[in-house]
Design a protein around this motif. Structure first.
Motif, PDB file in Angstrom:
ATOM      1  N   ALA A 251       0.880  -1.161   0.000  1.00 20.92           N
ATOM      2  CA  ALA A 251       0.000   0.000   0.000  1.00 20.92           C
ATOM      3  C   ALA A 251       0.919   1.213   0.000  1.00 20.92           C
ATOM      4  N   ILE A 252       0.843   2.019  -1.055  1.00 20.15           N
ATOM      5  CA  ILE A 252       1.769   3.131  -1.237  1.00 20.15           C
ATOM      6  C   ILE A 252       0.979   4.430  -1.156  1.00 20.15           C
ATOM      7  N   GLN A 253       1.298   5.250  -0.184  1.00 21.27           N
ATOM      8  CA  GLN A 253       0.629   6.534   0.013  1.00 21.27           C
ATOM      9  C   GLN A 253       1.647   7.651  -0.180  1.00 21.27           C
ATOM     10  N   SER A 254       1.416   8.484  -1.182  1.00 25.69           N
ATOM     11  CA  SER A 254       2.333   9.594  -1.431  1.00 25.69           C
ATOM     12  C   SER A 254       1.805  10.868  -0.757  1.00 25.69           C
ATOM     13  N   ASP A 255       2.609  11.910  -0.807  1.00 24.53           N
ATOM     14  CA  ASP A 255       2.245  13.158  -0.137  1.00 24.53           C
ATOM     15  C   ASP A 255       1.126  13.893  -0.877  1.00 24.53           C
ATOM     16  N   THR A 256       1.313  14.070  -2.173  1.00 24.78           N
ATOM     17  CA  THR A 256       0.321  14.833  -2.949  1.00 24.78           C
ATOM     18  C   THR A 256      -0.147  14.108  -4.204  1.00 24.78           C
ATOM     19  N   GLY A 257       0.536  13.037  -4.568  1.00 23.24           N
ATOM     20  CA  GLY A 257       0.224  12.394  -5.847  1.00 23.24           C
ATOM     21  C   GLY A 257      -0.864  11.348  -5.804  1.00 23.24           C
ATOM     22  N   GLY A 258      -1.309  10.963  -4.605  1.00 24.69           N
ATOM     23  CA  GLY A 258      -2.309   9.917  -4.491  1.00 24.69           C
ATOM     24  C   GLY A 258      -1.713   8.613  -3.994  1.00 24.69           C
ATOM     25  N   ASN A 259      -2.417   7.526  -4.192  1.00 21.46           N
ATOM     26  CA  ASN A 259      -2.033   6.238  -3.617  1.00 21.46           C
ATOM     27  C   ASN A 259      -2.003   5.145  -4.677  1.00 21.46           C
ATOM     28  N   ILE A 260      -1.289   4.062  -4.354  1.00 22.49           N
ATOM     29  CA  ILE A 260      -1.231   2.867  -5.201  1.00 22.49           C
ATOM     30  C   ILE A 260      -1.423   1.636  -4.324  1.00 22.49           C
ATOM     31  N   LEU A 261      -2.248   0.710  -4.777  1.00 23.34           N
ATOM     32  CA  LEU A 261      -2.259  -0.635  -4.214  1.00 23.34           C
ATOM     33  C   LEU A 261      -1.522  -1.497  -5.219  1.00 23.34           C
ATOM     34  N   HIS A 262      -0.383  -2.024  -4.793  1.00 31.34           N
ATOM     35  CA  HIS A 262       0.504  -2.778  -5.689  1.00 31.34           C
ATOM     36  C   HIS A 262       0.433  -4.263  -5.352  1.00 31.34           C
ATOM     37  N   ILE A 263       0.171  -5.087  -6.366  1.00 34.68           N
ATOM     38  CA  ILE A 263       0.005  -6.531  -6.140  1.00 34.68           C
ATOM     39  C   ILE A 263       0.848  -7.306  -7.144  1.00 34.68           C
ATOM     40  N   PRO A 264       1.910  -7.990  -6.702  1.00 34.18           N
ATOM     41  CA  PRO A 264       2.664  -8.863  -7.609  1.00 34.18           C
ATOM     42  C   PRO A 264       1.758  -9.977  -8.134  1.00 34.18           C
ATOM     43  N   ARG A 265       2.010 -10.399  -9.358  1.00 36.86           N
ATOM     44  CA  ARG A 265       1.211 -11.452  -9.966  1.00 36.86           C
ATOM     45  C   ARG A 265       2.040 -12.716 -10.137  1.00 36.86           C
ATOM     46  N   GLU A 266       1.362 -13.795 -10.506  1.00 40.13           N
ATOM     47  CA  GLU A 266       2.014 -15.070 -10.754  1.00 40.13           C
ATOM     48  C   GLU A 266       2.992 -14.956 -11.923  1.00 40.13           C
ATOM     49  N   GLY A 267       3.957 -15.859 -11.965  1.00 38.49           N
ATOM     50  CA  GLY A 267       4.893 -15.894 -13.084  1.00 38.49           C
ATOM     51  C   GLY A 267       6.220 -15.217 -12.838  1.00 38.49           C
ATOM     52  N   GLY A 268       6.341 -14.484 -11.727  1.00 39.45           N
ATOM     53  CA  GLY A 268       7.633 -13.922 -11.360  1.00 39.45           C
ATOM     54  C   GLY A 268       7.930 -12.528 -11.873  1.00 39.45           C
ATOM     55  N   GLN A 269       7.201 -12.033 -12.890  1.00 45.90           N
ATOM     56  CA  GLN A 269       7.498 -10.727 -13.472  1.00 45.90           C
ATOM     57  C   GLN A 269       6.297  -9.785 -13.492  1.00 45.90           C
ATOM     58  N   LEU A 270       5.131 -10.319 -13.706  1.00 49.99           N
ATOM     59  CA  LEU A 270       3.921  -9.500 -13.856  1.00 49.99           C
ATOM     60  C   LEU A 270       3.485  -8.920 -12.513  1.00 49.99           C
ATOM     61  N   PHE A 271       2.938  -7.710 -12.536  1.00 48.51           N
ATOM     62  CA  PHE A 271       2.335  -7.149 -11.319  1.00 48.51           C
ATOM     63  C   PHE A 271       1.138  -6.285 -11.717  1.00 48.51           C
ATOM     64  N   ARG A 272       0.248  -6.068 -10.757  1.00 51.10           N
ATOM     65  CA  ARG A 272      -0.932  -5.222 -10.968  1.00 51.10           C
ATOM     66  C   ARG A 272      -0.817  -4.002 -10.067  1.00 51.10           C
ATOM     67  N   MET A 273      -1.177  -2.865 -10.619  1.00 48.80           N
ATOM     68  CA  MET A 273      -1.221  -1.627  -9.839  1.00 48.80           C
ATOM     69  C   MET A 273      -2.605  -0.993  -9.946  1.00 48.80           C
ATOM     70  N   TYR A 274      -3.191  -0.696  -8.785  1.00 45.77           N
ATOM     71  CA  TYR A 274      -4.382   0.137  -8.718  1.00 45.77           C
ATOM     72  C   TYR A 274      -3.894   1.556  -8.421  1.00 45.77           C
ATOM     73  N   VAL A 275      -4.037   2.437  -9.396  1.00 48.38           N
ATOM     74  CA  VAL A 275      -3.449   3.769  -9.317  1.00 48.38           C
ATOM     75  C   VAL A 275      -4.552   4.802  -9.040  1.00 48.38           C
ATOM     76  N   ASP A 276      -4.363   5.558  -7.992  1.00 48.54           N
ATOM     77  CA  ASP A 276      -5.332   6.556  -7.554  1.00 48.54           C
ATOM     78  C   ASP A 276      -5.435   7.691  -8.576  1.00 48.54           C
ATOM     79  N   LEU A 277      -6.633   7.875  -9.140  1.00 47.26           N
ATOM     80  CA  LEU A 277      -6.861   8.977 -10.083  1.00 47.26           C
ATOM     81  C   LEU A 277      -7.568  10.155  -9.437  1.00 47.26           C
TER      82      LEU A 277
END
Length: 632
Positions: A251-277
């Motif tokens: 869970a990534i919370q920045s000062d002014t840019g918003g937040n990200i929920l970052h989730i690594p995915r299967e396979g070793g390289q892929l990941f998902r990001m929910y980016v705060d708009l």
């Protein structure tokens, strides 16, 4: 795994012999079916997979796509779902290919330079050891593939009917006494018949057709709730980055840019990001959904500063606004008709509850919807239970969805809140740890009903709360001295589990257990004799197991009551997998708070504890099953 019941098997033991409707199953969608399921998403596919174990029931599942789902939007698999995968026989296989979450990192503005983010805390994913199964991340499409394989290998040999879109349905009035009272209009979406209508008559319909469900609209249900007016961009990403926790859930919370929920995915390289708009103007009218992928990537880089994200490939992305919506009922019986008729049409999954993706609950709760309604339809249509059983579906699952939405409102709000606006800087990680049992899927507790007994004797088995899922524990199988998890033998085969935890007497000695076993095998009111069909194995409805208080070397299997050593199959072979002793290093009587005077724990086909009774309460046990099962 047992598979030589009917003779030697040298092929894949997961492929069960075809039976009933699975013998010469027609490729073409029939005109008349017992159950028509609309949608092959998580809720629909689990319903179908469970019903595939009832070969006397004609079930078909239709899907508007022309083929399997290539990539899914959901990916979080909670431990309760992995327990369910175990019941359907593929937990270990999907664990091997999935990403396993063991902890979560929390990033916040660096106190020395708030323009940058810094790791502030870590939290263990399962701090209390609530399940022996892990928390997984895997593509939803692979989950559906495994259930489809289970369906195809089941006695009913079920496969999806692709290329059919639901258009409408009509339910006949009860006084018409129609054999197939639900008339469904479908439309071909592919092939030479594209655009043409097809009529199917069904006894029951399950709508698993998503948040814009046409089945829901057909039965007059509406979604009620609210919009949070907060948008998120989500992307599955292959990228090069210097962010150090790229393979850790964050869970990534920045000062002014918003937040990200970052989730690594299967396979070793892929990941998902929910980016705060950010916040969305109520008059936006969906314009935020036009946010481009390039804008989402730029926003992610701004939040990650001083780290960078060099995106190489994005297999899938989307933009959505957080909303929380719920229907007041999950079937076609309106309030004024409750008690006057039983339901004919059911809705499951996103068709009846929608929420944010932040807590990873959508697919997980939807699968439990399907597990719940699947075995109940099978029991009613197979003549095992009265139709009144079907009314318990909405009564049990609607409150679960309400609790989910209440939880998700808190979690998604915290995820979208700037750290400086929180009452406590550690509020997000504290909430994550404090509420771990809920998102893991283990807070569900069904109230007393025809399927769940009163907690009159709960003190005899404090570790098996009535109405909650059966939490597995270790024991040792006497026949082969193998250490096993009892719950892992609770397969999705439609059977009730009855666990007899013995009193202190040794096997063969006069005891409360011996009296109970004799009653179960011989008494006229024994559930085994009253509810087991005469033309099937004695354990076709009830899987009865005994767990002695002694270690396995002290249990003389030759003196175990014969009801725990049933003879099944055409050869009358003895089943040796129902007799257990304790694991001295993890005594189940201590671990699960079981009374040393003996106790019976009854578990439903969907793995929820239905009753806890003393060994002496045979009248109560017989009466309980008379409320939910028909006499043979």
């Amino acid at each position: 795994m047992q598979f030589h019941h009917h003779g030697y098997v040298s092929t894949d033991p997961r492929v069960e012999p075809a039976a009933g409707v699975g013998i010469d199953r027609p490729d073409e969608l029939p005109e008349n079916v017992d159950v028509l399921i609309v949608g092959t998403g998580p809720a629909g596919i689990v319903t179908a997979a469970q019903l595939a174990q009832f070969p006397s029931v004609t079930t078909r599942i239709v899907e508007r796509r022309g083929d399997r789902l290539p990539i899914g939007q959901a990916d979080g698999i909670q431990a309760r779902s992995v327990e369910t995968f175990q019941a359907f026989g593929f937990a270990n296989r999907i664990i091997d290919e999935a990403y396993q979450i063991t902890e979560m990192a929390f990033w916040k503005p660096d106190p020395s330079d708030p323009s940058k983010i810094a790791r502030a805390a870590r939290a263990v994913d399962d701090p209390t050891g609530i399940s022996e199964f892990p928390h997984l991340i895997v593509n939803q499409a692979r989950v559906l593939d495994y259930f489809a394989e289970f369906m195809a290998n089941s006695p009913a040999r079920m496969k999806p009917d692709y290329g059919f879109e639901f258009k409408s349905l009509q339910v006949a009035a009860p006084d018409e006494d129609a054999e197939y009272p639900v008339t469904v209009t479908l439309v071909h979406t592919t092939g030479e018949h594209a655009g043409q209508e097809r009529i199917v008559h069904a006894k029951y319909v399950v709508g698993a057709d998503g948040a814009h469900s046409a089945v829901r609209e057909s039965i007059g249900c509406t979604m009620a709730g609210d919009q949070a007016f907060h948008a998120w961009g989500v992307m599955d990403t292959l990228a090069v980055t210097d962010f150090p926790d790229i393979r850790t859930k964050c869970a990534i919370q920045s000062d002014t840019g918003g937040n990200i929920l970052h989730i690594p995915r299967e396979g070793g390289q892929l990941f998902r990001m929910y980016v705060d708009l950010g916040e969305v103007d109520p008059s936006d009218k969906g314009a935020v959904r036009q946010t481009t992928l390039e804008q989402i990537i730029a926003k992610a880089n701004a939040i990650l500063h001083p780290y960078t994200l060099d995106v190489k490939d994005v297999p899938w992305h989307s933009v959505y606004e957080v909303g929380h919506r719920l229907t007041d009922r999950f079937d076609d019986v309106v309030v004024e008709e409750i008690g006057t008729r039983t339901p004919r049409v059911f809705i499951t999954g996103d068709a009846c509850h929608t929420h944010s993706a932040k807590a990873g609950q959508g697919m997980n709760v939807s699968m439990q919807d399907g597990f719940n309604i699947g075995w109940k339809l099978g029991y009613v249509l197979d003549g095992r239970s009265p139709e009144s059983l079907l009314s318990t579906y909405s009564a049990e699952r609607q409150p679960v969805a309400k609790s989910l939405i209440d939880f998700d409102k808190q979690w998604s709000t915290l995820m979208a809140t700037r750290p400086e606006d929180l009452d406590d800087p550690t509020e997000l990680e504290d909430f994550y740890t404090r509420t771990a049992e809920f998102p893991a899927g283990f807070m569900t507790q069904y109230p007393p009903s025809m399927l769940v007994g009163e907690a009159s004797f709960q003190d005899l088995a404090t570790g098996f709360p009535i109405g909650k899922r059966f939490k597995s524990a270790r024991a040792v199988r006497v026949g082969d001295a193998n250490y096993v998890q009892l719950g892992h033998h609770h397969r999705a085969d439609g059977r009730w589990r009855v666990y007899a935890f013995a009193d202190a007497a040794a096997s063969g000695e006069p005891s409360a257990l011996a009296d109970w076993a004799h009653w179960l095998q011989t008494a006229p009111d024994s559930p085994l004799l009253v509810h087991s069909p005469k033309d099937r194995d004695v354990d076709s409805v009830f899987d009865v197991k005994v767990i002695y208080q002694q270690p396995h070397p002290e249990v003389d299997i030759s003196r175990v009551p014969p009801v725990f050593l049933p003879k099944t199959g055409p050869f009358g072979l003895t089943d040796y997998e129902k007799v257990y002793g304790i694991d001295p290093a993890e005594d189940i009587f201590e671990v699960r708070g079981l009374d040393r005077g003996g106790v019976v724990v009854v578990v439903r086909p969907d793995q929820y504890v239905a009753n806890v009774l003393p060994l002496s309460a045979t009248d109560e046990l017989a009466a309980f099953f008379r409320t939910n099962l028909l006499a043979r």
